[in-house]
Every structure is written in structure tokens, then in C-alpha cells.
Design a protein around this motif. Structure first.
Motif, short mmCIF file in Angstrom:
data_model
loop_
_atom_site.label_atom_id
_atom_site.label_comp_id
_atom_site.label_asym_id
_atom_site.label_seq_id
_atom_site.Cartn_x
_atom_site.Cartn_y
_atom_site.Cartn_z
N SER A 70 0.84 -1.08 -0.15
CA SER A 70 0.09 0.07 -0.12
C SER A 70 0.81 1.20 -0.04
CB SER A 70 -0.72 0.09 1.13
OG SER A 70 -0.15 -0.04 2.49
N THR A 71 0.60 2.34 -0.89
CA THR A 71 1.27 3.42 -0.76
C THR A 71 0.57 4.66 0.07
OG1 THR A 71 -0.16 4.31 -2.92
CG2 THR A 71 1.89 2.94 -3.13
N ASP A 109 -0.23 7.19 -0.83
CA ASP A 109 -1.57 7.88 -1.37
C ASP A 109 -2.50 6.94 -1.76
OD1 ASP A 109 -0.55 6.32 -3.53
OD2 ASP A 109 -0.42 8.13 -5.02
N HIS A 114 -3.23 3.81 -2.78
CA HIS A 114 -3.21 2.92 -3.99
C HIS A 114 -2.48 1.49 -3.54
CE1 HIS A 114 -2.93 6.21 -6.56
NE2 HIS A 114 -3.53 5.62 -7.68
N ILE A 166 -0.92 -2.15 -4.50
CA ILE A 166 -0.16 -2.43 -5.70
C ILE A 166 -0.06 -4.35 -5.13
CG2 ILE A 166 1.96 -2.80 -6.85
CD1 ILE A 166 2.84 -0.04 -6.07
#
Length: 71
Positions: free
Chosen positions: A26-27, A29, A31, A33
Motif C-alpha cells: 500500500s502506498t 496516497d 494505492h 499494488i
């Protein structure tokens, strides 16, 4: 005979698919992945290297990643 062959092929596919783990990164911002295999963190560059689900080798700045979880 066809049934035995089909069962054997299905069993082999399941065993081979169990060999590699999927991870979710998890990023910051928001997102998510999905990766194929465990992402590697390069200490020298700060980049996180991973293989996406399509088989492409990708990199992301480690500062953008908030967590890496095995699925």
C-alpha cells in the motif's frame, strides 16, 4: 484415463502456484499494488523492486510505500 490425467494436471498446477507468494503493497496516497513474489528493498537506492502480476519488473520509491503485507 482422461479423468486421472486431468486430476494430475490440476494437482500439479495447484502445487506450482503455491510456490510463489503474493504480496500487497500500500502506498501513502492510498494505492494498492499486487506483487508476484516478495518485493526487495534496495538499501543503497531506497527503491522497492517488485514483479507485478503481469510479470513486469517494476520499481517504486521506498518513501512512497506505507506497508508490505503477504497475501
Amino acid at each position: 484415463m482422461k479423468r486421472i490425467t486431468s486430476v494430475a494436471v490440476l494437482t500439479m498446477m495447484m502445487l506450482l502456484s503455491g510456490c510463489s507468494s503474493s504480496y500487497v503493497m500500500s502506498t501513502k496516497d492510498g494505492h494498492m499494488i499486487m506483487t508476484d513474489g516478495k518485493p526487495e528493498i534496495d538499501k543503497d537506492t531506497g527503491l522497492v523492486k517488485y514483479t507485478d502480476q503481469a510479470g513486469n519488473e517494476m520499481q517504486i520509491n521506498g518513501d512512497e510505500v506505507s506497508s508490505i503485507i503477504e497475501r
